[in-house]
Design a protein around this motif. Structure first.
Motif, PDB file in Angstrom:
ATOM      1  N   SER A   1       6.478  20.026  -7.826  1.00  0.00           N
ATOM      2  CA  SER A   1       6.038  19.086  -6.638  1.00  0.00           C
ATOM      3  C   SER A   1       4.380  19.248  -6.588  1.00  0.00           C
ATOM      4  CB  SER A   1       6.946  19.633  -5.508  1.00  0.00           C
ATOM      5  OG  SER A   1       6.526  21.093  -5.129  1.00  0.00           O
ATOM      6  N   PRO A   2       3.978  18.036  -5.951  1.00  0.00           N
ATOM      7  CA  PRO A   2       2.668  18.008  -5.682  1.00  0.00           C
ATOM      8  C   PRO A   2       2.152  19.025  -4.724  1.00  0.00           C
ATOM      9  CG  PRO A   2       3.733  16.236  -4.559  1.00  0.00           C
ATOM     10  CD  PRO A   2       4.663  16.929  -5.607  1.00  0.00           C
TER      11      PRO A   2
ATOM     12  N   VAL B   1       2.612  13.371   1.671  1.00  0.00           N
ATOM     13  CA  VAL B   1       3.789  12.857   2.392  1.00  0.00           C
ATOM     14  C   VAL B   1       5.263  13.358   1.126  1.00  0.00           C
ATOM     15  CG1 VAL B   1       5.363  11.017   2.504  1.00  0.00           C
ATOM     16  CG2 VAL B   1       3.107  10.555   3.328  1.00  0.00           C
ATOM     17  N   GLY B   2       4.783  13.380   0.116  1.00  0.00           N
ATOM     18  CA  GLY B   2       5.591  13.971  -0.972  1.00  0.00           C
ATOM     19  C   GLY B   2       5.598  15.355  -1.321  1.00  0.00           C
ATOM     20  N   ARG B   3       5.144  16.132  -0.436  1.00  0.00           N
ATOM     21  CA  ARG B   3       5.052  17.640  -0.567  1.00  0.00           C
ATOM     22  C   ARG B   3       6.287  18.189  -0.418  1.00  0.00           C
ATOM     23  NH1 ARG B   3       3.950  16.412   4.518  1.00  0.00           N
ATOM     24  NH2 ARG B   3       4.484  17.553   6.302  1.00  0.00           N
ATOM     25  N   SER B   4       6.628  19.168  -1.330  1.00  0.00           N
ATOM     26  CA  SER B   4       7.866  19.996  -0.968  1.00  0.00           C
ATOM     27  C   SER B   4       7.997  20.681   0.322  1.00  0.00           C
ATOM     28  CB  SER B   4       7.947  21.123  -1.997  1.00  0.00           C
ATOM     29  OG  SER B   4       9.109  21.843  -1.860  1.00  0.00           O
ATOM     30  N   ARG B   5       9.270  20.451   0.906  1.00  0.00           N
ATOM     31  CA  ARG B   5       9.433  21.133   2.227  1.00  0.00           C
ATOM     32  C   ARG B   5      10.363  22.249   2.063  1.00  0.00           C
ATOM     33  NH1 ARG B   5       7.204  15.944   2.581  1.00  0.00           N
ATOM     34  NH2 ARG B   5       7.425  15.317   4.736  1.00  0.00           N
ATOM     35  N   GLN B   6      10.547  22.843   0.914  1.00  0.00           N
ATOM     36  CA  GLN B   6      11.103  23.962   0.550  1.00  0.00           C
ATOM     37  C   GLN B   6       9.967  25.256   0.937  1.00  0.00           C
ATOM     38  OE1 GLN B   6      14.370  24.536  -0.060  1.00  0.00           O
ATOM     39  NE2 GLN B   6      14.417  22.303   0.275  1.00  0.00           N
ATOM     40  N   PRO B   7      10.628  26.577   1.693  1.00  0.00           N
ATOM     41  CA  PRO B   7       9.816  27.262   1.745  1.00  0.00           C
ATOM     42  C   PRO B   7       9.524  28.300   0.305  1.00  0.00           C
ATOM     43  CG  PRO B   7      11.640  27.533   3.144  1.00  0.00           C
ATOM     44  CD  PRO B   7      11.891  26.512   2.093  1.00  0.00           C
ATOM     45  N   VAL B   8       8.306  28.639   0.213  1.00  0.00           N
ATOM     46  CA  VAL B   8       7.681  29.282  -0.803  1.00  0.00           C
ATOM     47  C   VAL B   8       7.584  30.791  -0.639  1.00  0.00           C
ATOM     48  CG1 VAL B   8       5.877  29.354  -2.591  1.00  0.00           C
ATOM     49  CG2 VAL B   8       6.541  27.202  -1.311  1.00  0.00           C
ATOM     50  N   SER B   9       8.284  31.727  -1.637  1.00  0.00           N
ATOM     51  CA  SER B   9       8.039  33.209  -1.351  1.00  0.00           C
ATOM     52  C   SER B   9       6.793  33.599  -1.903  1.00  0.00           C
ATOM     53  CB  SER B   9       9.077  33.697  -2.234  1.00  0.00           C
ATOM     54  OG  SER B   9       8.857  33.518  -3.650  1.00  0.00           O
TER      55      SER B   9
ATOM     56  N   MET C   1       0.715  -1.114   0.147  1.00  0.00           N
ATOM     57  CA  MET C   1      -0.218  -0.061   0.101  1.00  0.00           C
ATOM     58  C   MET C   1       1.235   1.224  -0.030  1.00  0.00           C
ATOM     59  SD  MET C   1      -2.801   1.387   2.860  1.00  0.00           S
ATOM     60  CE  MET C   1      -1.619   1.722   4.022  1.00  0.00           C
ATOM     61  N   GLU C   2       0.647   2.010  -0.867  1.00  0.00           N
ATOM     62  CA  GLU C   2       1.261   3.588  -1.046  1.00  0.00           C
ATOM     63  C   GLU C   2       0.869   4.476   0.147  1.00  0.00           C
ATOM     64  OE1 GLU C   2       2.560   6.966  -4.223  1.00  0.00           O
ATOM     65  OE2 GLU C   2       1.144   5.461  -4.916  1.00  0.00           O
ATOM     66  N   ILE C   3       1.757   4.988   0.652  1.00  0.00           N
ATOM     67  CA  ILE C   3       1.310   5.871   1.790  1.00  0.00           C
ATOM     68  C   ILE C   3       1.639   7.471   1.103  1.00  0.00           C
ATOM     69  CG2 ILE C   3       1.804   6.963   3.889  1.00  0.00           C
ATOM     70  CD1 ILE C   3       1.055   4.037   4.140  1.00  0.00           C
ATOM     71  N   LEU C   4      -0.044   8.079   0.675  1.00  0.00           N
ATOM     72  CA  LEU C   4       0.084   9.263   0.212  1.00  0.00           C
ATOM     73  C   LEU C   4       0.107  10.269   1.418  1.00  0.00           C
ATOM     74  CD1 LEU C   4      -2.320   8.888  -2.896  1.00  0.00           C
ATOM     75  CD2 LEU C   4      -0.174   8.909  -2.890  1.00  0.00           C
ATOM     76  N   PHE C   5      -0.481  10.294   2.369  1.00  0.00           N
ATOM     77  CA  PHE C   5      -1.046  11.130   3.247  1.00  0.00           C
ATOM     78  C   PHE C   5      -0.287  11.067   4.748  1.00  0.00           C
ATOM     79  CE2 PHE C   5      -4.682  10.587   0.325  1.00  0.00           C
ATOM     80  CZ  PHE C   5      -4.653  11.710  -0.029  1.00  0.00           C
ATOM     81  N   ASP C   6       0.345  11.980   4.944  1.00  0.00           N
ATOM     82  CA  ASP C   6       0.717  12.140   6.439  1.00  0.00           C
ATOM     83  C   ASP C   6      -0.279  11.952   7.435  1.00  0.00           C
ATOM     84  OD1 ASP C   6       1.577  12.930   9.014  1.00  0.00           O
ATOM     85  OD2 ASP C   6       3.412  14.255   7.919  1.00  0.00           O
ATOM     86  N   GLN C   7      -0.781  10.970   8.041  1.00  0.00           N
ATOM     87  CA  GLN C   7      -2.099  11.188   8.922  1.00  0.00           C
ATOM     88  C   GLN C   7      -2.055  12.072  10.023  1.00  0.00           C
ATOM     89  OE1 GLN C   7      -4.786  10.047   7.879  1.00  0.00           O
ATOM     90  NE2 GLN C   7      -4.441   9.149   5.903  1.00  0.00           N
ATOM     91  N   ALA C   8      -0.871  12.004  10.621  1.00  0.00           N
ATOM     92  CA  ALA C   8      -0.619  13.030  11.747  1.00  0.00           C
ATOM     93  C   ALA C   8      -0.763  14.397  11.546  1.00  0.00           C
ATOM     94  CB  ALA C   8       0.617  12.502  12.453  1.00  0.00           C
TER      95      ALA C   8
END
Length: 297
Positions: free
Chosen positions: A165-166, A220-228, A1-8
């Protein structure tokens, strides 16, 4: 099963949105709760034990109760903070279903199934939790939801960085949802789509509403880079160019898939087996034999 969402993260954002409820932010949940209640009201049945799965404010449970079609309803949520004063509430994660087999006669799921990592498995567990001839009803955001926002965020990122990125979660197609219902063992499935268009002055109040719903990107695969801020200013320009009405206001689409299906029971109608018809089609239509399609002239 692919984990798409960070449930926490999903749970934390939903709970924060509930605690800091902004006026009007629950408009979409209110809308689908009324729609589900209207659909329930026309079902000529009384359901003794109903369950609302992760309905946030609980409005779907309240409106369903007001139809007079249910004897009692239990709510399941990710945290006790969602409980009204003195209201019994079962705490469980979005990916969990704390129901015994054949324990519920009605299960309602308003705007939460799209955040489950194993949707096929969850549907199977819901069907098993239903008593024979029990009913499942859901409202699920489908493909087309926030399509405009997805388009402009993708275009902005490609323009500014050359990559993407998604930033908007994937939503299911209505045909896929129907197929999943059948695979899960539901009988007499009904699936249809309602598209709602909400207009905003710009992209910024739209994004505020998304955050106020607790629906900011939990991938889970979202970008962690700050967005201006410049990124969003450019996205707002593209949104206005592509999806603005003549008065300058922009459109945002919410495509909601409404679902119903029954747990199997011997009393339910069953399709006839091929070749079991007792009457010729021409007789049923009262078409003279010499006028039947394919007859010689």
């Amino acid at each position: 099963m692919e984990i798409l969402f960070d449930q926490a993260l999903v749970a934390a954002r939903r709970e924060r949105a509930f605690r800091n409820a902004e006026p009007g932010a629950s408009f979409l949940l209110d809308l689908v709760a009324h729609e589900l209640a209207e659909r329930l009201a026309v079902v000529e049945r009384r359901f003794e034990t109903a369950v609302e799965l992760h309905g946030g404010t609980g409005i779907a449970a309240r409106l369903a109760n007001e139809t007079g079609r249910i004897a009692s309803i239990e709510r399941v949520e990710t945290s006790s903070v969602f409980a009204a004063s003195g209201e019994p509430l079962t705490v469980a994660a979005l990916d969990d279903l704390p129901l015994e087999p054949a324990s519920a006669s009605l299960v309602l799921s308003p705007l939460s199934l799209h955040l489950v990592n194993d949707t096929p498995g969850m549907l199977v567990r819901i069907r098993r939790a239903l008593k024979p001839d029990g009913l499942f009803m859901a409202a699920i955001p489908g493909a087309g939801t926030l399509a405009e926002l997805r388009d402009v965020l993708l275009a902005t990122e490609i323009e500014r960085t050359g990559g993407a990125s998604p930033r908007v979660i994937p939503f299911a197609d209505v045909r896929d949802v129907g197929a999943l219902l059948q695979r899960a063992g539901f009988t007499l499935p009904v699936v249809d789509v309602e598209n709602y268009t909400v207009r905003y002055d710009s992209i910024f109040p739209l994004m505020r509403d998304i955050r106020a719903m607790g629906m900011a990107n939990p991938l889970v695969g979202r970008s962690r880079q700050p967005v201006s801020r410049g990124f969003f200013i450019r996205a707002a320009e593209l949104y206005a160019e592509r999806y603005a009405d003549p008065d300058g206001r922009i459109r945002a689409t919410f495509s909601i898939i409404y679902v119903s299906g029954w747990a199997p029971h011997e009393s339910q109608q069953k399709p006839l087996k091929p070749g079991s018809a007792k009457m010729r089609l021409a007789d049923a239509l009262r078409v003279p034999r010499d006028e039947e399609p394919g007859s010689a002239s």
